[in-house]
Design an enzyme around this catalytic site. Structure first.
Site, PDB file in Angstrom:
ATOM      1  NE  ARG A   1      42.722  37.956  58.474  1.00 45.22           N
ATOM      2  CZ  ARG A   1      43.670  37.599  59.360  1.00 45.22           C
ATOM      3  NH1 ARG A   1      44.671  36.833  58.984  1.00 45.22           N
ATOM      4  NH2 ARG A   1      43.605  37.996  60.608  1.00 45.22           N
TER       5      ARG A   1
ATOM      6  CE1 TYR B   1      45.714  40.380  33.022  1.00 49.92           C
ATOM      7  CE2 TYR B   1      46.355  40.056  35.303  1.00 49.92           C
ATOM      8  CZ  TYR B   1      45.579  40.696  34.352  1.00 49.92           C
ATOM      9  OH  TYR B   1      44.674  41.645  34.733  1.00 49.92           O
TER      10      TYR B   1
ATOM     11  CE  LYS C   1      40.288  36.533  33.720  1.00 50.66           C
ATOM     12  NZ  LYS C   1      41.264  36.673  34.714  1.00 50.66           N
TER      13      LYS C   1
END
Ligand code: LCS
Length: 393
Positions: free
Chosen positions: A58, A111, A208
């Site tokens: 993490r 967005y 993307k």
């Protein structure tokens, strides 16, 4: 020659200087949640920062670091922070750089969830937000308040394709001591580097273009300088929205072909935009590479190409759009964008459906707007596909 001195297309293939004891040609997947310390002293030194060693995934992992360093180099920033998704990047930025009573100015056509999370959740903690057409610099100037901390720009914006002047925005942000953030998802680092114009923080939905193959969800933030980078990294770690090694490997693999994927899709995009612009059933087309785009000159100045995203509206509004979407056979009716495959979707009922109708229309996201993400298929198949679907209207 140090890797950071390499030109962009070489950096895409070779990455930002990953090296292990085996001189692996490709970055391996370090699929481990934790790292054993040689001894207690070594462990303590890793925690104190005296030794720059890996502790726990993490907090950091060699495969994730290789990706972070590569994207930071592609964007020309100090450092990268990979996150579990693009929205993980957005919330990390909001959490790290805003506080109770702060104000954010944002592009109105961002967005949907970037706006939704601010209006629905951050407002509960007393954060104020203003959404404006940031392609109008005067609107930015007149929206600044004493408590404005962030200027959050998406350019080209999703899905209106409106373009904001990065250089002018940074001048205003700097003058007013505001941190400027740019969502660079629609361009990828191949077409636009906002840090070149001064931007403090850049981020991407790696889902993307960076990955490009519709098989990963991820995000990445790149900070221009160490002070902001440190704040963002601590926040990402504490919120637990870290990325993972296997997906980092996939994105590193996707990045190698970023340039050729975008070049090919862009060649298709201009032909499709011109085809649509000349079609009698189309009301309007927004593509930065068309001379009819209101910020065509600005796009030419601050982008290295016009991208692969097209928005358009049919003369028959949403009903006509629905016939088109139900009849395409090559393009997939799906959200997301920036992959090798062509996608078509309807923002008002899909990606931007959570924004109240009045605000959505004001931001230019009309009921009939259709968004088309151009892939790398044969352009003749894409145009024939649109042609047969448009003939059904
Ligand atoms: N920023 C932009 C410009 C985006 O287009 C998206 C996702 C995000 C941030 C969030 O990234 P994610 O968490 O999904 O990785 N855009 C989507 C879209 O237009 N259709 O589906 C997702």
């Amino acid at each position: 020659m140090a890797k950071k001195d390499l030109r962009f297309n070489t950096l895409l293939v070779h990455g930002a200087g990953f090296k292990d004891q085996y001189y692996s040609a490709n970055v391996p997947i370090y699929q481990t949640s934790t790292f054993a310390f040689e001894n207690a002293d070594y462990g303590a030194k890793c925690f104190s920062g005296e030794i720059d060693g890996y502790i726990y995934t993490r907090l950091g992992n060699p495969t994730i670091s290789a990706l972070e360093n590569t994207v930071a180099a592609l964007e020309g920033g100090y450092g990268g922070i990979a996150t579990s998704s693009g929205m993980g990047a957005v919330t990390t930025i909001y959490m790290a750089l805003l506080e109770k009573g702060a104000h954010i100015i944002s592009t109105d056509a961002v967005y949907g969830p970037s706006r939704g999370v601010m209006e629905e959740h951050f407002s509960r903690f007393g954060v104020e937000s203003t959404y404006i057409d940031t392609s109008d610099i005067n609107k930015i100037k007149s929206s600044i308040r004493k408590n404005t901390k962030l200027l959050f720009i998406e350019t080209p914006a999703n899905p209106t394709m409106s373009i904001t002047d990065l250089e002018k925005c940074f001048e205003i942000a700097k003058e007013n001591n505001i941190i400027m953030v740019v969502d660079n998802t629609f361009s990828s680092p191949y077409l636009q580097n906002p840090i070149k114009y001064g931007t403090d923080v850049v981020f991407h939905s790696m889902t993307k273009f960076l990955n490009g193959h519709a098989d990963v969800v991820g995000g990445i933030i790149v900070a221009k300088e160490k002070v902001i980078y440190d704040k963002l990294r601590v926040m990402m770690i504490n919120m637990g929205c870290n990325f993972d090694p296997h997906q980092s490997y996939l994105v590193l693999r996707g990045i190698k072909t970023l340039a050729i994927r975008i070049e090919r899709a862009q060649e298709n995009a201009i032909k499709i935009a011109q085809y649509l612009e000349n079609h009698p059933k189309i009301e309007w087309v927004k593509y930065p590479g068309l001379k009819s785009h209101p910020q065509y000159e600005l796009a030419k100045k601050q982008m290295r190409g016009f991208g692969t995203m097209i928005s358009f509206e049919l003369k028959g509004g949403y009903e006509a759009g629905k016939i088109l979407m139900n009849n395409v056979k090559v393009a997939l009716l799906a959200v997301s964008l920036g992959g090798v495959e062509t996608l078509i979707q309807h923002p008002a009922s899909m990606t931007h459906s959570k924004i109240p109708k009045e605000s959505r229309i004001k931001a230019g996201i009309t009921d009939g707007l259709v968004r088309y993400s151009v892939g790398i298929e044969d352009v003749n198949d894409l145009i024939e596909d649109l042609d047969q679907a448009l003939s059904k209207i």
